[in-house]
Design a protein around this motif. Structure first.
Motif: not given
Ligand code: 3H9
Length: 704
Positions: A20-21, A59, A63-64, A77, A100, A105, A130-132, A134, A290, A472
């Motif tokens: 989705p994202v 997004g 995370i999974t 990344l 995000m 990054e 955590i921290l960013p 990448a 859900k 919501k």
């Molecule tokens: C990162 O980036 C680390 C890096 O710095 C370094 C790496 C080396 N991953 O919230 P929603 C799923 S850490 C996996 O209802 P919205 C969420 O679980 C990441 N899944 O939608 C849901 O699944 P389901 C930093 C993700 O429109 C579905 O998407 N990023 C992720 O209200 C819909 O989500 C964040 O922390 C993800 N990253 O809001 C952003 N993101 O349908 C976290 C979402 O099965 N995400 N899902 O329940 C958000 O803040 C919101 O999801 C977002 C959309 C604003 C993006």
């Protein structure tokens, strides 16, 4: 395919397509690298646009995948961003909706960035413990300046894209922001192609954020200031301070060393229990919405007009939720005076928000205009949802629901805010039990995030789907509970309080119990909480319990306190003493003596109870009852219980809720502790939930 590749007149367009994202999981990462290489090898391509399909640019990291082999499998990344940054042909990130974490990054690795206005730009990693990881802590300060970047990194809060444009653009943005080269009002895809053709015609090399300098008159001073401010609030979370350390490492030692330091911090943080807990809460919140047998495409009813019955503290707070979301509310009371008082309290609450600068004065009047006060049930006939918040007694609920059945329009949802009563009995007062549901708000209802949605045996699926969607909209964390005494939250807290009272009998004093559990991380211990809520409330519930469960063993120590009229803060004394105008809880000599003599009368031998025992008995009482709630299907998953406790009962967020905490301790250890307590005085209160032993035997936890 997680990534699409197309070409348009000399421009390659790489589109992340991972709904989705557009999370940057392994296949997406591989797709991006493949796309960049393909573009390098195509002589017709002069520039590359990187964008996202659907509702996000990206997004962030998936995370999974964290703590699984996929997270570290190439291309990581880091490799992806290096490939993008190292491209000889200019890469333009075209951002809309959301960029995000790793998504931002990735964009920072591009040579140019353009954005649609209104896109949410954030490095929210800190919210996941955590921290960013990448390059975010290195490139963002170079793009938008040290102060603005540190604010974004440490808070994790989103900033609108138009605020991050270069000065001098149509959207000037933050003073020193250089994140976006263009903010585009019209068609982003068209604008990206045009921009790409323009820069594609220029000779390289193209600019890299990593080559920019971090300019600040007193970087060390600012970083120290940030560290002091963060240390005070981040107590149990290691993430925020590590963010500062990583930014500092880049400022002091340059980009490459900063990047390596950031990477080490990321690897360490992603394995901490705090990060695990925060990620559990992130997914738990989404999972709670859900319902296993209610498909996500279940049609919902239109809620344009709400009515609330009862304008007391609870009813008023409930009404404010809907008003805040722009939904008009008819507020019903039986007497004009109570109605005026209720509306007056709502106004006062909004005035306080205006005073704090969190609401514009004109918004106050707009919100008040959404309230229609009334004394007549006939005025409820247009309501799509009616929430009852009257006195907690079945007879009173009966009168209300019978009346509602007469006046409510067909299809209106009839909700009860009961915290303990049987929703099926309430539904049976009407001829439309399918339209009846529990909506248990927590006090103060306009502030607390939790909403327990109580599903009766006849509650229609579309009613549930509607209430979950509405939750919501009014920004609540809604968790579905089946019908039982106390639902999820209060049924569990009863066992916790039962243990707290037994421990007073056995040798502890209120201040010791409170201190131990507050040190564990609870916002407030059971005795301070009881003094705040009013000890008479628990007393009334216990009296009912004694009748309903005459065999159940309760300590009568709290009854003794109540018999002396010490109801808590409101009477100037409860488990603690209070001074006028001062909410501080002072240990009470009188109460402590009362407790000691109570033990003597009960022939209970007082002993020293360790803080460890206090924490175990309180928390495992929650866990044991939570396990029974799962066994009975009152909650459909362990994370639902955790969400109830994190959002409604002050359970420490960094421990992820009682069920995750039990998994962390290990169910084998939980079982052993419960069996040990069961063999001691007052041990009959411990009836081990069979599922704890079953899961422990399999080496599993509640969450798998
Ligand atoms: C990162 O980036 C680390 C890096 O710095 C370094 C790496 C080396 N991953 O919230 P929603 C799923 S850490 C996996 O209802 P919205 C969420 O679980 C990441 N899944 O939608 C849901 O699944 P389901 C930093 C993700 O429109 C579905 O998407 N990023 C992720 O209200 C819909 O989500 C964040 O922390 C993800 N990253 O809001 C952003 N993101 O349908 C976290 C979402 O099965 N995400 N899902 O329940 C958000 O803040 C919101 O999801 C977002 C959309 C604003 C993006």
């Amino acid at each position: 395919m997680a990534v699409d590749y197309t070409t348009h007149d000399g421009v390659a367009v790489i589109t992340l397509n991972n709904p989705p994202v557009n999370g940057l999981g392994l296949s997406t990462r591989a797709g991006i690298v493949e796309g960049i290489e393909r573009a390098q090898n195509d002589p017709a391509v002069k520039a590359i646009v990187l964008t996202g399909a659907g509702k996000a640019f990206s997004g962030g990291a998936d995370i999974t995948e964290f703590n699984t082999p996929k997270a570290t499998q190439e291309p990581t990344l880091h490799t992806v961003i290096k490939t993008v940054e190292g491209s000889a042909k200019p890469v333009i990130a075209a951002i809309h909706s959301v960029a995000m974490g790793g998504g931002l990054e990735l964009a920072l690795g591009a040579h140019y960035r353009i954005a649609a206005p209104g896109a949410q730009i954030a490095l929210p990693e800190v919210k996941l413990g955590i921290l960013p990881g990448a390059g975010g802590t290195q490139r963002l300060p170079r793009a938008i300046g040290l102060e603005a970047a540190l604010n974004m990194i440490v808070s994790g809060a989103p900033v609108m894209s138009e605020k991050l444009a270069h000065p001098g653009l149509a959207h000037p943005g933050l003073a020193d922001s250089g994140l976006f080269d263009e903010v585009v009002e019209g068609d982003l895809a068209e604008a990206a192609l045009a921009f790409a053709r323009k820069v594609g015609a220029k000779a390289g090399p193209h600019p890299k954020v990593r080559d920019r300098k971090i300019e600040h008159p007193n970087a060390a001073g600012f970083i120290q200031f940030a560290r002091n401010s963060v240390a005070a609030v981040a107590k149990n979370f290691p993430g925020p301070l590590k963010c500062i350390d990583a930014v500092e490492a880049g400022v002091q030692n340059g980009f490459d060393k900063g990047l390596a330091f950031e990477r080490d911090c990321f690897i360490a943080l992603v394995q901490t229990p705090e990060s695990h807990a925060l990620r559990h809460a992130f997914f738990g919140e989404r999972a709670a919405s859900k319902i296993p047998d209610v498909p996500s495409d279940t049609p919902v009813r239109d809620i344009k007009q709400v009515a609330v019955i009862g304008a007391g503290t609870m009813g008023g707070g409930i009404a404010m939720n809907f008003i805040n979301a722009g939904i008009p509310v008819t507020l019903l009371e039986t007497k004009q005076e109570a109605l005026d008082r209720g509306v007056g309290t709502i106004r006062k609450n909004y005035e306080a928000t205006v005073k704090k600068g969190k609401l514009k004065p004109e918004a106050l009047e707009q919100r008040m205009a959404l309230i229609t006060p009334t004394l007549s049930y006939d005025d409820l006939k247009n309501a799509d949802l009616i929430v009852e918040a009257v006195f907690e007694e079945l007879g009173v609920k009966e009168q209300v629901f019978k009346r509602l059945d007469e006046v409510a329009k067909p299809g209106a949802i009839l909700a009860s805010n009961t915290s303990t009563l049987d929703v099926d009995k309430i539904a049976a007062f009407t001829k439309r039990p399918q339209d009846v549901v529990g909506m248990h708000f927590f006090s103060p209802a306009n502030v607390m995030k939790l909403l327990e949605v109580v599903r009766g045996k006849d509650t229609a699926k579309d009613v549930l789907a509607t209430v979950m969607k509405l939750a919501k909209k009014i920004k609540k964390t809604a968790v579905v509970s089946g019908v039982c005494d106390g639902f999820i939250g209060n049924r569990m807290i009863e066992q916790y309080i039962r243990q707290a009272l037994f421990m007073l009998e056995e040798g502890a004093l209120p201040a010791q119990v409170d201190k131990a559990i507050e040190k564990f991380g609870f916002a407030m211990g059971p005795f301070r909480m009881s003094d705040l809520a009013g000890n008479d409330i628990g007393w009334a519930i216990r009296k009912r319990r004694y009748q309903e469960h005459p065999d159940m063993h309760y300590s009568k120590i709290a009854d003794r306190l109540c018999e002396t009229g010490r109801f808590g803060q409101k009477t100037g004394g409860g488990w603690y003493d209070y001074k006028a105008g001062d909410r501080t809880a002072y240990p009470s000599k009188v109460v402590d003596e009362m407790i000691t003599s109570f033990s003597k009368e009960a022939n209970a031998e007082r002993r020293k109870i360790s803080d460890e025992e206090i924490v175990e008995r309180l928390v495992f009482a929650l866990v044991n009852e939570g396990a029974k709630i799962l066994e009975e299907g009152i909650a459909s998953k362990a994370s639902d219980i955790d969400m109830v406790y994190l959002t409604g009962y002050g359970f420490p967020l960094y421990r992820g809720g009682p069920m995750l905490y039990a998994d962390t301790v290990g169910l084998y250890n939980v079982e052993r502790a419960i069996r040990r307590y069961a063999s001691r005085p007052n041990g009959d209160a411990w009836q081990l939930a069979p599922s704890i032993a079953e899961l422990a035997a399999k080496g599993r936890g509640f969450n798998g």
